[in-house]
Design a protein around this motif. Structure first.
Motif: not given
Length: 129
Positions: A21-26
């Protein structure tokens, strides 16, 4: 420098530790005070803590009881802060950074900028059976 407002930019990112899971802005939030910025994280941690595993829940409550005070002090010194909780194979990271906001258009103003009147919405077309 008139018009600039000292504030805080807050973000929440998730990232899979196994690389799947790549970094993701939530989420992101513009806070106008240090208390408002750290409260954003505190409310989130209190909300999700019942669903966290025991290690992640302990990390969350450690920050709520001990780290929050240090975070608030750092923010008042205009220093950025990061809060991290690891749930299973996911790292959740909240960041707070001091920023200067330049207002582009006043949110509460009753008068819109002149360019707003240049926009003409498309006509609605109704389709009949």
């Amino acid at each position: 420098m008139t018009g600039l407002v000292r504030s805080y930019w807050c973000e929440c990112w998730t990232e899979g530790l196994s690389g799947d899971q790549p970094p993701a802005l939530r989420a992101s939030f513009d806070a106008y005070s240090a208390p408002q910025a750290d409260r954003w994280i505190a409310v989130t941690l209190r909300t999700i803590s019942p669903a966290l595993d025991s290690d992640a829940s302990e990390q969350a409550w450690d920050w709520l009881y001990e780290g929050r005070i240090a975070t608030r002090r750092a923010l008042l010194r205009s220093e950025p802060r990061t809060v991290t909780v690891t749930q299973a194979s996911t790292r959740i990271t909240w960041t707070i950074r001091p920023v200067l906001f330049l207002p582009l258009a006043h949110r509460k103003g009753s008068e819109l900028p002149a360019c707003a009147y240049d926009f003409m919405p498309h006509e609605t077309v109704s389709v009949s059976d």
